[in-house]
Design a protein around this motif. Structure first.
Motif, mmCIF file in Angstrom:
data_model
loop_
_atom_site.group_PDB
_atom_site.id
_atom_site.type_symbol
_atom_site.label_atom_id
_atom_site.label_comp_id
_atom_site.label_asym_id
_atom_site.label_seq_id
_atom_site.Cartn_x
_atom_site.Cartn_y
_atom_site.Cartn_z
ATOM 1 N N ILE A 285 0.810 -1.218 0.000
ATOM 2 C CA ILE A 285 0.000 0.000 0.000
ATOM 3 C C ILE A 285 0.840 1.264 0.000
ATOM 4 O O ILE A 285 0.290 2.358 -0.028
ATOM 5 C CB ILE A 285 -0.997 0.022 1.172
ATOM 6 N N ARG A 286 2.143 1.143 0.011
ATOM 7 C CA ARG A 286 3.007 2.316 -0.119
ATOM 8 C C ARG A 286 3.489 2.476 -1.558
ATOM 9 O O ARG A 286 3.491 3.564 -2.094
ATOM 10 C CB ARG A 286 4.195 2.227 0.831
ATOM 11 N N ARG A 287 3.923 1.377 -2.157
ATOM 12 C CA ARG A 287 4.506 1.448 -3.495
ATOM 13 C C ARG A 287 3.449 1.732 -4.560
ATOM 14 O O ARG A 287 3.676 2.540 -5.470
ATOM 15 C CB ARG A 287 5.238 0.157 -3.821
ATOM 16 N N THR A 288 2.296 1.100 -4.476
ATOM 17 C CA THR A 288 1.276 1.260 -5.511
ATOM 18 C C THR A 288 0.799 2.707 -5.631
ATOM 19 O O THR A 288 0.817 3.264 -6.732
ATOM 20 C CB THR A 288 0.091 0.304 -5.260
ATOM 21 N N PRO A 289 0.401 3.367 -4.540
ATOM 22 C CA PRO A 289 0.004 4.778 -4.678
ATOM 23 C C PRO A 289 1.168 5.666 -5.141
ATOM 24 O O PRO A 289 0.962 6.594 -5.914
ATOM 25 C CB PRO A 289 -0.458 5.180 -3.278
ATOM 26 N N PHE A 290 2.386 5.357 -4.681
ATOM 27 C CA PHE A 290 3.541 6.140 -5.109
ATOM 28 C C PHE A 290 3.720 6.045 -6.625
ATOM 29 O O PHE A 290 3.923 7.051 -7.305
ATOM 30 C CB PHE A 290 4.814 5.673 -4.396
ATOM 31 N N PHE B 135 1.145 8.093 -8.375
ATOM 32 C CA PHE B 135 1.479 9.513 -8.357
ATOM 33 C C PHE B 135 2.559 9.833 -9.378
ATOM 34 O O PHE B 135 2.521 10.883 -10.033
ATOM 35 C CB PHE B 135 1.930 9.966 -6.966
ATOM 36 N N VAL B 136 3.536 8.953 -9.546
ATOM 37 C CA VAL B 136 4.586 9.162 -10.546
ATOM 38 C C VAL B 136 3.982 9.175 -11.948
ATOM 39 O O VAL B 136 4.274 10.068 -12.756
ATOM 40 C CB VAL B 136 5.683 8.076 -10.421
ATOM 41 N N VAL B 137 3.122 8.210 -12.230
ATOM 42 C CA VAL B 137 2.487 8.146 -13.550
ATOM 43 C C VAL B 137 1.605 9.372 -13.778
ATOM 44 O O VAL B 137 1.579 9.938 -14.877
ATOM 45 C CB VAL B 137 1.677 6.833 -13.695
ATOM 46 N N THR B 138 0.896 9.807 -12.743
ATOM 47 C CA THR B 138 0.062 11.001 -12.860
ATOM 48 C C THR B 138 0.913 12.229 -13.141
ATOM 49 O O THR B 138 0.548 13.083 -13.960
ATOM 50 C CB THR B 138 -0.764 11.204 -11.568
ATOM 51 N N GLY B 139 2.057 12.337 -12.478
ATOM 52 C CA GLY B 139 2.964 13.454 -12.725
ATOM 53 C C GLY B 139 3.496 13.453 -14.142
ATOM 54 O O GLY B 139 3.582 14.506 -14.793
ATOM 55 N N ILE B 140 3.838 12.280 -14.651
ATOM 56 C CA ILE B 140 4.313 12.176 -16.031
ATOM 57 C C ILE B 140 3.203 12.575 -17.003
ATOM 58 O O ILE B 140 3.433 13.298 -17.977
ATOM 59 C CB ILE B 140 4.831 10.748 -16.312
#
Length: 158
Positions: free
Chosen positions: A48-53, A56-61
């Motif tokens: 539950i830490r890596r998946t949201p992170f 967020f990275v994909v959303t930023g890209i």
């Protein structure tokens, strides 16, 4: 490309990639599971830490890509004000498209339909020469209607 503008082709590719990601079995299910119940997702072995992170990275890209496309279409960008007001449009399109604010439900097709609805609404009001204030009021009304639908629809189904 065959008379279709490059931003439309890029948007279609990003939409297809998002739909493919959500359809992939475990990755897409992990996203929805974390949205439904974070604790249960953790207990079932989902990171539950890596998946949201990573989301967020994909959303930023994706936001960076959208900004680059917007700058290329406009041929210029004014720092700090070019994307002002897009938050309301994005939130409205997503809510009207059926994505729940609490997480756990939604689809790429629904978001696409929400974007098309909002685009038609804005374009129609612009063609009718409706003042900007009233256009924003109509968009806000669509936002409230989408939020109400997201809140009351699951309760009505029970």
């Amino acid at each position: 490309m065959a008379g279709v503008a490059a931003p439309v082709v890029i948007a279609a590719a990003v939409l297809a990639a998002g739909a493919l990601f959500l359809a992939l079995p475990p990755a897409g299910r992990h996203v929805f599971a974390i949205g439904v119940n974070r604790e249960a997702a953790h207990l079932s072995g989902i990171n539950i830490r890596r998946t949201p992170f990573m989301l967020f990275v994909v959303t930023g890209i994706a936001a960076a890509l959208a900004g680059a496309i917007k700058a290329s279409v406009l041929d210029s960008v004014v720092a700090g004000t070019s994307g002002a007001g897009f938050e309301l449009s994005v939130l409205t399109a997503v809510l009207v498209g059926g994505v729940a604010l609490t997480g756990g439900s939604g689809s790429i097709l629904g978001v696409l339909l929400g974007v098309l609805f909002l685009g038609c609404l804005q374009n129609g009001l612009t063609l009718l020469d409706v003042p900007t204030f009233w256009q924003q009021m109509a968009q806000g009304t669509a936002l409230v209607a989408g939020a109400a639908l997201a809140y009351f629809a699951p309760r009505a189904a029970r």
